[in-house]
Design a protein around this motif. Structure first.
Motif, short mmCIF file in Angstrom:
data_model
loop_
_atom_site.label_atom_id
_atom_site.label_comp_id
_atom_site.label_asym_id
_atom_site.label_seq_id
_atom_site.Cartn_x
_atom_site.Cartn_y
_atom_site.Cartn_z
N TYR A 63 64.61 70.04 10.39
CA TYR A 63 65.61 71.12 10.28
C TYR A 63 65.43 71.97 9.03
O TYR A 63 66.14 72.96 8.85
CB TYR A 63 67.03 70.54 10.36
CG TYR A 63 67.44 69.72 9.17
CD1 TYR A 63 67.21 68.34 9.14
CD2 TYR A 63 68.04 70.30 8.06
CE1 TYR A 63 67.57 67.58 8.04
CE2 TYR A 63 68.40 69.55 6.96
CZ TYR A 63 68.17 68.19 6.97
OH TYR A 63 68.52 67.44 5.86
N ALA A 64 64.50 71.60 8.17
CA ALA A 64 64.33 72.36 6.93
C ALA A 64 62.86 72.38 6.51
O ALA A 64 62.11 71.46 6.82
CB ALA A 64 65.17 71.74 5.82
N ILE A 85 64.01 81.18 10.83
CA ILE A 85 65.02 81.29 11.90
C ILE A 85 64.33 81.22 13.26
O ILE A 85 64.78 80.52 14.17
CB ILE A 85 65.83 82.61 11.75
CG1 ILE A 85 66.69 82.56 10.48
CG2 ILE A 85 66.71 82.85 12.98
CD1 ILE A 85 67.32 83.88 10.09
N GLY A 88 63.67 77.92 14.38
CA GLY A 88 64.87 77.12 14.64
C GLY A 88 65.31 76.26 13.46
O GLY A 88 66.08 75.31 13.64
N LEU A 89 64.85 76.60 12.26
CA LEU A 89 65.25 75.80 11.09
C LEU A 89 66.67 76.15 10.65
O LEU A 89 67.15 77.27 10.85
CB LEU A 89 64.28 76.04 9.92
CG LEU A 89 62.83 75.61 10.13
CD1 LEU A 89 62.01 75.89 8.87
CD2 LEU A 89 62.74 74.13 10.49
N GLU A 90 67.32 75.18 10.03
CA GLU A 90 68.68 75.39 9.52
C GLU A 90 68.69 75.64 8.01
O GLU A 90 69.68 76.08 7.45
CB GLU A 90 69.54 74.15 9.82
CG GLU A 90 69.75 73.92 11.30
CD GLU A 90 70.30 72.52 11.59
OE1 GLU A 90 70.86 71.89 10.67
OE2 GLU A 90 70.16 72.07 12.74
N GLU A 91 67.57 75.29 7.35
CA GLU A 91 67.48 75.48 5.91
C GLU A 91 66.05 75.87 5.54
O GLU A 91 65.10 75.37 6.14
CB GLU A 91 67.77 74.17 5.14
CG GLU A 91 69.21 73.77 5.11
CD GLU A 91 69.43 72.48 4.31
OE1 GLU A 91 68.62 72.17 3.40
OE2 GLU A 91 70.40 71.79 4.62
N GLU A 140 73.08 82.29 9.78
CA GLU A 140 72.52 81.25 10.67
C GLU A 140 71.61 80.27 9.96
O GLU A 140 71.19 79.26 10.52
CB GLU A 140 71.81 81.88 11.86
CG GLU A 140 70.63 82.78 11.54
CD GLU A 140 70.99 84.25 11.30
OE1 GLU A 140 71.82 84.52 10.41
OE2 GLU A 140 70.42 85.12 12.00
N ILE A 141 71.28 80.56 8.69
CA ILE A 141 70.38 79.65 7.97
C ILE A 141 70.82 79.55 6.51
O ILE A 141 71.35 80.50 5.93
CB ILE A 141 68.91 80.14 8.07
CG1 ILE A 141 67.93 79.08 7.56
CG2 ILE A 141 68.68 81.45 7.35
CD1 ILE A 141 66.48 79.31 8.01
N LYS A 142 70.61 78.35 5.93
CA LYS A 142 70.93 78.16 4.52
C LYS A 142 69.65 78.45 3.74
O LYS A 142 68.61 77.85 3.99
CB LYS A 142 71.36 76.70 4.33
CG LYS A 142 72.11 76.42 3.07
CD LYS A 142 72.81 75.07 3.20
CE LYS A 142 72.86 74.37 1.87
NZ LYS A 142 73.20 72.96 1.99
N ASN A 200 64.14 66.06 5.33
CA ASN A 200 64.32 67.29 6.11
C ASN A 200 64.20 67.07 7.62
O ASN A 200 63.87 67.99 8.36
CB ASN A 200 63.35 68.40 5.64
CG ASN A 200 61.90 67.98 5.73
OD1 ASN A 200 61.56 66.81 5.64
ND2 ASN A 200 61.03 68.95 5.91
#
Ligand SMILES: [Zn+2]
Ligand SMILES: [Zn+2]
Length: 245
Positions: free
Chosen positions: A4-5, A28, A31-34, A74-76, A243
């Motif tokens: 996810y990161a 993004i 599909g990563l969140e960070e 949508e992303i950190k 991650n």
């Protein structure tokens, strides 16, 4: 297991090609969140300067990162650095008061750096680039390299050691034991993929890992599939990788 990161990406502020924004948009798309913007510290050098202009530039990057973090809900987006070891005392090329401002601190033991002094140049660079390669003082150099990274963990609050063992001879077991104690993750770097046996040895010491792309171009952001494949092969679970969920 899902990544996810990506905490190891570079931009044009150092040796990378893309902008912060391009890295974020690529993340993004993956599909990563960070994502962390972890440019090379100012001492990164070969014949030309490869790192950020100076340590203060990292605070300017942080300001931009905060702006983009608001712009892309949508992303950190995290501010970070891949700092260099520049002295035999385990000093980094970024002072503590700046490191404390950043979300993540990555440390890379690179040989192509501008060392703090001539003594450090001989002790770190000459030993590793010349003597180690021709088989002189190998044990001593391996001990010194490992001790240097341990000193860094004692001196600074760091999160990740990038590509441990790449270009340098280290004692994986000792490093992993100390990293576990300091809660520092060892990176499984996709660009400089380590041998499975070393990750296995490190994993047995209870240390955590981070899968890093080391992207120098936006299109490589989030590309950690080879690192993930190795992690799976040796049976690492998501709780051992910072991650992955
Ligand atoms: Zn590196
Ligand atoms: Zn890097």
């Amino acid at each position: 297991m899902e990544v996810y990161a990506d905490y190891h990406t570079h931009t044009h502020h150092s040796h990378g090609q893309g902008t912060i924004r391009e890295n974020i948009e690529a993340a993004i798309e993956q599909g990563l969140e960070e994502i962390a913007i972890a440019d090379h510290g100012p001492a990164s050098h070969s014949l030309v300067k490869l790192g950020v202009e100076d340590a203060v530039t990292l605070l300017e990057i942080k300001k931009k990162v905060e702006k983009y973090d608001r712009l892309y809900p949508e992303i950190k987006v995290l501010s970070a650095v891949e700092a260099n070891v520049v002295s035999l005392e385990g000093e980094l090329d970024v002072p503590n008061f700046i490191l404390k401002e950043l979300d993540k601190v990555l440390v890379g033991f690179h040989l192509f750096v501008k060392p703090a002094s001539w003594r450090d140049a001989v002790g770190i660079i000459f030993n590793n680039l010349v003597l180690e390669q021709v088989g002189i003082k190998q044990e001593e150099i391996r001990y010194q390299n490992t001790e240097l990274l341990i000193k860094v963990m004692n001196n600074y609050d760091i999160d990740i050691i990038t590509h441990p063992g790449y270009q340098i001879n280290i004692d994986t077991v000792t490093l992993a034991q100390k990293a576990a104690k300091h809660n520092v993750a060892l990176e499984i770097n996709t660009k400089h993929l380590p041998k499975k046996e070393y990750i296995k040895k490190a994993a047995a010491q209870g240390v955590k890992f981070s899968l890093g792309s080391d992207a120098h171009k936006p299109k490589r952001v989030g590309d950690v599939k080879d690192s993930l494949a190795i992690a799976k092969q040796i049976g690492l679970t998501a709780d051992r990788i910072i991650n992955v969920k």
